[in-house]
Design an enzyme around this catalytic site. Sequence first.
Site, PDB file in Angstrom:
ATOM      1  N   HIS A   1      56.125 -43.535 -33.238  1.00 42.96           N
ATOM      2  CA  HIS A   1      54.791 -43.654 -33.850  1.00 42.96           C
ATOM      3  C   HIS A   1      54.461 -42.423 -34.657  1.00 42.96           C
ATOM      4  O   HIS A   1      53.839 -42.496 -35.707  1.00 42.96           O
ATOM      5  CB  HIS A   1      53.734 -43.835 -32.762  1.00 42.96           C
ATOM      6  CG  HIS A   1      54.169 -44.755 -31.671  1.00 42.96           C
ATOM      7  ND1 HIS A   1      54.148 -44.420 -30.355  1.00 42.96           N
ATOM      8  CD2 HIS A   1      54.692 -45.983 -31.747  1.00 42.96           C
ATOM      9  CE1 HIS A   1      54.606 -45.416 -29.641  1.00 42.96           C
ATOM     10  NE2 HIS A   1      54.959 -46.374 -30.464  1.00 42.96           N
TER      11      HIS A   1
ATOM     12  N   ARG B   1      64.599 -55.651 -47.926  1.00 39.39           N
ATOM     13  CA  ARG B   1      65.555 -56.027 -46.875  1.00 39.39           C
ATOM     14  C   ARG B   1      64.809 -56.864 -45.841  1.00 39.39           C
ATOM     15  O   ARG B   1      64.225 -56.327 -44.899  1.00 39.39           O
ATOM     16  CB  ARG B   1      66.132 -54.780 -46.207  1.00 39.39           C
ATOM     17  CG  ARG B   1      67.048 -53.945 -47.094  1.00 39.39           C
ATOM     18  CD  ARG B   1      67.577 -52.760 -46.309  1.00 39.39           C
ATOM     19  NE  ARG B   1      68.746 -52.157 -46.899  1.00 39.39           N
ATOM     20  CZ  ARG B   1      68.729 -51.047 -47.648  1.00 39.39           C
ATOM     21  NH1 ARG B   1      67.595 -50.435 -47.876  1.00 39.39           N
ATOM     22  NH2 ARG B   1      69.859 -50.559 -48.136  1.00 39.39           N
TER      23      ARG B   1
ATOM     24  N   ARG C   1      65.795 -60.064 -50.471  1.00 39.18           N
ATOM     25  CA  ARG C   1      67.138 -60.424 -50.030  1.00 39.18           C
ATOM     26  C   ARG C   1      67.042 -61.327 -48.814  1.00 39.18           C
ATOM     27  O   ARG C   1      66.285 -61.026 -47.880  1.00 39.18           O
ATOM     28  CB  ARG C   1      67.931 -59.160 -49.693  1.00 39.18           C
ATOM     29  CG  ARG C   1      69.361 -59.450 -49.348  1.00 39.18           C
ATOM     30  CD  ARG C   1      70.162 -58.187 -49.230  1.00 39.18           C
ATOM     31  NE  ARG C   1      69.809 -57.433 -48.035  1.00 39.18           N
ATOM     32  CZ  ARG C   1      70.342 -56.246 -47.740  1.00 39.18           C
ATOM     33  NH1 ARG C   1      71.213 -55.690 -48.560  1.00 39.18           N
ATOM     34  NH2 ARG C   1      70.007 -55.618 -46.649  1.00 39.18           N
TER      35      ARG C   1
ATOM     36  N   GLU D   1      78.963 -56.664 -53.173  1.00 35.97           N
ATOM     37  CA  GLU D   1      79.266 -55.717 -52.088  1.00 35.97           C
ATOM     38  C   GLU D   1      80.715 -55.814 -51.663  1.00 35.97           C
ATOM     39  O   GLU D   1      81.213 -54.986 -50.902  1.00 35.97           O
ATOM     40  CB  GLU D   1      78.375 -56.019 -50.874  1.00 35.97           C
ATOM     41  CG  GLU D   1      76.912 -55.867 -51.164  1.00 35.97           C
ATOM     42  CD  GLU D   1      76.037 -56.241 -49.981  1.00 35.97           C
ATOM     43  OE1 GLU D   1      75.554 -55.341 -49.300  1.00 35.97           O
ATOM     44  OE2 GLU D   1      75.844 -57.452 -49.750  1.00 35.97           O
TER      45      GLU D   1
ATOM     46  N   ASN E   1      76.544 -49.317 -50.806  1.00 42.41           N
ATOM     47  CA  ASN E   1      76.769 -48.868 -49.419  1.00 42.41           C
ATOM     48  C   ASN E   1      77.914 -49.662 -48.803  1.00 42.41           C
ATOM     49  O   ASN E   1      78.813 -49.103 -48.164  1.00 42.41           O
ATOM     50  CB  ASN E   1      75.511 -49.072 -48.566  1.00 42.41           C
ATOM     51  CG  ASN E   1      74.298 -48.387 -49.156  1.00 42.41           C
ATOM     52  OD1 ASN E   1      74.443 -47.506 -49.990  1.00 42.41           O
ATOM     53  ND2 ASN E   1      73.117 -48.794 -48.739  1.00 42.41           N
ATOM     54  N   ASP E   2      77.869 -50.986 -49.003  1.00 45.41           N
ATOM     55  CA  ASP E   2      78.950 -51.818 -48.463  1.00 45.41           C
ATOM     56  C   ASP E   2      80.160 -51.839 -49.396  1.00 45.41           C
ATOM     57  O   ASP E   2      81.299 -51.878 -48.929  1.00 45.41           O
ATOM     58  CB  ASP E   2      78.443 -53.251 -48.231  1.00 45.41           C
ATOM     59  CG  ASP E   2      77.735 -53.367 -46.893  1.00 45.41           C
ATOM     60  OD1 ASP E   2      78.304 -52.900 -45.894  1.00 45.41           O
ATOM     61  OD2 ASP E   2      76.620 -53.893 -46.849  1.00 45.41           O
TER      62      ASP E   2
ATOM     63  N   ARG F   1      81.062 -47.505 -42.848  1.00 46.21           N
ATOM     64  CA  ARG F   1      79.968 -46.682 -43.384  1.00 46.21           C
ATOM     65  C   ARG F   1      79.201 -45.921 -42.307  1.00 46.21           C
ATOM     66  O   ARG F   1      78.490 -44.962 -42.607  1.00 46.21           O
ATOM     67  CB  ARG F   1      79.004 -47.548 -44.214  1.00 46.21           C
ATOM     68  CG  ARG F   1      78.325 -48.639 -43.428  1.00 46.21           C
ATOM     69  CD  ARG F   1      77.621 -49.624 -44.328  1.00 46.21           C
ATOM     70  NE  ARG F   1      76.224 -49.320 -44.528  1.00 46.21           N
ATOM     71  CZ  ARG F   1      75.357 -50.146 -45.107  1.00 46.21           C
ATOM     72  NH1 ARG F   1      75.761 -51.307 -45.579  1.00 46.21           N
ATOM     73  NH2 ARG F   1      74.100 -49.819 -45.242  1.00 46.21           N
TER      74      ARG F   1
ATOM     75  N   CYS G   1      71.555 -51.102 -56.030  1.00 41.26           N
ATOM     76  CA  CYS G   1      70.499 -50.876 -55.030  1.00 41.26           C
ATOM     77  C   CYS G   1      71.017 -50.139 -53.795  1.00 41.26           C
ATOM     78  O   CYS G   1      70.296 -49.984 -52.826  1.00 41.26           O
ATOM     79  CB  CYS G   1      69.844 -52.193 -54.626  1.00 41.26           C
ATOM     80  SG  CYS G   1      70.964 -53.320 -53.800  1.00 41.26           S
TER      81      CYS G   1
END
Length: 571
Positions: free
Chosen positions: A195, A302, A338, A436, A459-460, A470, A507
């Site tokens: 939090h 996402r 996505r 990807e 990233n992928d 990764r 992205c």
Amino acid sequence: MVCAHGQGVVKGYAIGKAAIMSAAALEVAHYRIAPEDVPGECARLEQAMCKAREELDAIAATLPDDAPRELGPLLTVHSLLLADPMLLQQTCELITERHYNAEWALTSQGQLLSEQFALMDDEYLRERGADIRQVIERILRVMSGSTSLLPSLYASDAEDSLIVVARDISPADMLRLRGGRFAAFLTDLGGPTSHTAIVARSMNVPAIVGLGHFRGLVRDGDILVVDGFTGTVLINPSGQVLQEYRERQAEYERERAELALLRDAPAVTLDGIVIKLEANIELPEEAEAAKKAGADGIGLFRSEFLFMGRSDLPTEVEQYEAYAAVVKAMDGRPVTIRTLDIGSDKTLDGDVTVATNPALGLRAIRYCLAKPEMFATQLRALLRASVFGHVRILIPMISHIHEVHATRLAIESACRELDARGVTYARNYSLGAMVEIPAIAIAIEPFVEALDFLSIGTNDLIQYTLAVDRGDSDVADLYDPMHPAVLRLIAHTINAGERAGKPVAVCGEIAGDSRVTRMLLGLGLTEFSMHPQQLLDVKKEVRQAHSNALRLKVAMALNRAERIDLATLSS
Ligand code: PEP
Ligand code: MG
């Protein structure tokens, strides 16, 4: 000078005086009571629990409009924990059997429960251990009759910058602190999703969590230097160190102020190429940060974060409301949502199947096509949200063209269902795919033809091209975004899009790394999507670059499969 390290969850520097937050659990008296006092002690506990619950319900009912969205449900969790008869019953057993005073019994019971939660496999349940601790802290505070969180010598309008030092901060306490002007938050417990982190982020105030036993090392009024970049705190540093940090802080603030001026400036290169800078978000309320940074749209929402941390699936209405909130907030700017990307580093609660190699298994679009009902629910929600603006549906992890066809059929079927129910939706959505998997970057043409846009998920793409997990720190040095093979795949995809007149974005994380902005411009990239906080840094680079000169340099290096030296691109 004492120095402590934790996890910096909000970047920035702060210098100020420590204000130590009370921690009733650390300060309770331990004594045994007489057997005849047991009923009275149990009643005292029960009354305190009722009062604590009333207080929490009152806070939840008057939640400010601008409070982070997660806080409402968290307050409800705390209220439910207080209402759970088990907590009262088990604590009363300790009072009855061992004659502990109520505070002692409660802290012992809390310790036991925290240990049990810490051993749970499920991450969501593990995190509830922190909620138990915070609820107990609240009851203890009611029992002590104390209402103040911070030492009384610090009025909220004190001239000195105050740095809150706490063991942990509950959502309810964070709401109280939000009104004050604090320079930083430091907690012994918590992680990046705690939090404290959530609220500090919404306040844009530096924060470090997971500092271990830091609270015990500091006294009220100690001078603290907080470095939210490295997660470091210094206690009572020398004048020289203090001066050094004052300069760093001033420099950082100058840079931020300079960057803020770029918010409304166009992202155009020196040779007139217009670049689109969009934002990656994971929660609907992050659309505000995207707008604040001047994003041209949402390049990646996402959606899996709506599905995670719960044991059931989000309904069509829940999803529709979340997507519609983003589309409305972005005011006509494109919003790329996505479809569920689950199955590798992200899993749904209750899914027990573990693939041999999850990164190569039933993930993302494969998972969705294997669960047609779940997929149809998401598609209907997306189509309905399209009424409020421009929605771009993005499919993750495409490897075969038949997956594109199957997705189109699933969308058509979702349209028919909505037609049958008489629900309004827009037919003007666009359909795109993430690039990807190296296979589709190499044989990209049918995908360019069948889709409206592409978005490269580096990233992928890097992990699959280089066979480097990764998330595996043992091989992190081999995870190389600058590998010529990776860059050739990106270049090939961009060129194919250019020839067909279809937009191609990046992205993955590299889109937000301003050190490689020039290199990406050199690959011909004109659409970048990144975390909102990175957007202005990237815009600054774009406005100082000459795109055509960069394209020539990068093409020559790639032609020879040479590593690109970033230094040669900066002039
Ligand atoms: C990517 O793979 O680059 C990407 C943006 O998706 P994620 O990081 O969510 O897998
Ligand atoms: Mg990905």
